[in-house]
Design a protein around this motif. Structure first.
Motif, PDB file in Angstrom:
ATOM      1  N   ALA A  29       0.834  -1.207   0.000  1.00 21.94           N
ATOM      2  CA  ALA A  29       0.000   0.000   0.000  1.00 21.94           C
ATOM      3  C   ALA A  29       0.867   1.253   0.000  1.00 21.94           C
ATOM      4  N   VAL A  30       1.890   1.270   0.823  1.00 22.72           N
ATOM      5  CA  VAL A  30       2.792   2.432   0.868  1.00 22.72           C
ATOM      6  C   VAL A  30       3.621   2.502  -0.414  1.00 22.72           C
ATOM      7  N   ALA A  31       4.079   1.360  -0.923  1.00 20.83           N
ATOM      8  CA  ALA A  31       4.866   1.353  -2.162  1.00 20.83           C
ATOM      9  C   ALA A  31       4.039   1.851  -3.342  1.00 20.83           C
ATOM     10  N   VAL A  32       2.793   1.406  -3.444  1.00 14.73           N
ATOM     11  CA  VAL A  32       1.925   1.872  -4.531  1.00 14.73           C
ATOM     12  C   VAL A  32       1.687   3.376  -4.397  1.00 14.73           C
ATOM     13  N   PHE A  33       1.459   3.837  -3.177  1.00 16.75           N
ATOM     14  CA  PHE A  33       1.282   5.269  -2.950  1.00 16.75           C
ATOM     15  C   PHE A  33       2.502   6.044  -3.432  1.00 16.75           C
ATOM     16  N   LEU A  34       3.682   5.575  -3.084  1.00 19.57           N
ATOM     17  CA  LEU A  34       4.909   6.266  -3.493  1.00 19.57           C
ATOM     18  C   LEU A  34       5.091   6.228  -5.005  1.00 19.57           C
ATOM     19  N   ARG A  39       3.582  10.113 -10.676  1.00 17.36           N
ATOM     20  CA  ARG A  39       2.730  10.629 -11.762  1.00 17.36           C
ATOM     21  C   ARG A  39       1.737  11.689 -11.316  1.00 17.36           C
ATOM     22  N   ARG A  40       1.246  11.593 -10.093  1.00 17.75           N
ATOM     23  CA  ARG A  40       0.233  12.530  -9.597  1.00 17.75           C
ATOM     24  C   ARG A  40       0.654  13.058  -8.235  1.00 17.75           C
ATOM     25  N   ASP A  41       0.344  14.299  -7.965  1.00 15.91           N
ATOM     26  CA  ASP A  41       0.662  14.890  -6.668  1.00 15.91           C
ATOM     27  C   ASP A  41      -0.451  14.539  -5.682  1.00 15.91           C
ATOM     28  N   LEU A  42      -0.246  13.450  -4.962  1.00 12.13           N
ATOM     29  CA  LEU A  42      -1.227  12.977  -3.978  1.00 12.13           C
ATOM     30  C   LEU A  42      -0.664  13.041  -2.564  1.00 12.13           C
ATOM     31  N   ARG A  43       0.222  13.994  -2.318  1.00 10.87           N
ATOM     32  CA  ARG A  43       0.839  14.081  -0.991  1.00 10.87           C
ATOM     33  C   ARG A  43      -0.186  14.243   0.114  1.00 10.87           C
ATOM     34  N   LEU A  93      -4.468  -0.724  -3.975  1.00  9.84           N
ATOM     35  CA  LEU A  93      -5.193   0.296  -4.733  1.00  9.84           C
ATOM     36  C   LEU A  93      -6.506   0.656  -4.052  1.00  9.84           C
ATOM     37  N   PHE A  94      -7.199  -0.342  -3.519  1.00 12.38           N
ATOM     38  CA  PHE A  94      -8.437  -0.074  -2.781  1.00 12.38           C
ATOM     39  C   PHE A  94      -8.157   0.753  -1.525  1.00 12.38           C
TER      40      PHE A  94
END
Length: 191
Positions: A29-34, A39-43, A93-94
């Motif tokens: 989950a953390v790896a996918v977020f990173l 590609r997208r600014d989801l900070r 992703l969920f």
């Protein structure tokens, strides 16, 4: 580090029990977020994603800790790697879309309050995109995760047939995998 050392200690992929699934799930989950951050600014999701990862790690350590051991014969299959890797990636992703949806609800409430002339009590939400933007991005990621979850369901049935001679046995994991699939199918269809 915990996932890697567990894999080396067990001499296999660390997905044989709920403890290993949760620790791997938190990591992915953390790896996918990173990776998505490239590609997208989801900070703005960082606090939620890390919070959910901590909850998963605490649950794994407190409720599901299991010493390293050998896999039961039914799990000694190449389907373990195929099925569980897709399930963990889809769950990651969920997890992202859950965080986005929670923020979407808060942002929608904030936007409605401001539109009706109320005070902006959630000033920090200015850093978060609009509720509509969050919903659109969440929908797109859910569509990708749903495809992965569909493969999780299918490959799980194939693996069950190879392991136990039946595609479906009304096991708790099977039933909830299907329930989750139906809920997301309904959400995507309604959208």
């Amino acid at each position: 580090a915990g996932v890697v050392t567990r894999a080396f200690g067990a001499g296999r992929v660390p997905w044989g029990n709920m403890y290993e699934f949760l620790t791997t799930g938190a990591f992915v989950a953390v790896a996918v977020f990173l990776l998505v951050l490239i590609r997208r600014d989801l900070r703005f999701l960082g606090t939620f994603v890390v919070g959910l990862a901590i909850i998963m790690l605490v649950a794994a350590s407190v409720a599901y800790w299991t010493p390293v051991g050998h896999l039961v014969p039914a799990l000694q299959s190449y389907w373990l790697v195929i099925h569980v890797s897709i399930a963990v990636l889809s769950s990651a992703l969920f997890t992202l879309t859950f965080a986005m949806s929670a923020l979407q609800l808060v942002q929608a409430h904030r936007q409605k309050t401001i539109a009706s002339g109320g005070a902006d009590k959630l000033g920090f939400m200015r850093l978060v995109p609009s509720a509509l933007s969050l919903e659109n991005l969440s929908y797109r990621i859910n569509a990708i995760a749903f495809v992965g979850w569909t493969f999780t369901l299918m490959f799980g049935a194939i693996w069950a047939e190879k392991a136990w001679g039946r595609f479906w046995g009304w096991d708790t994991k099977e039933v909830w995998t299907f329930v989750i699939w139906v809920v997301y199918a309904g959400y995507l269809h309604a959208r």
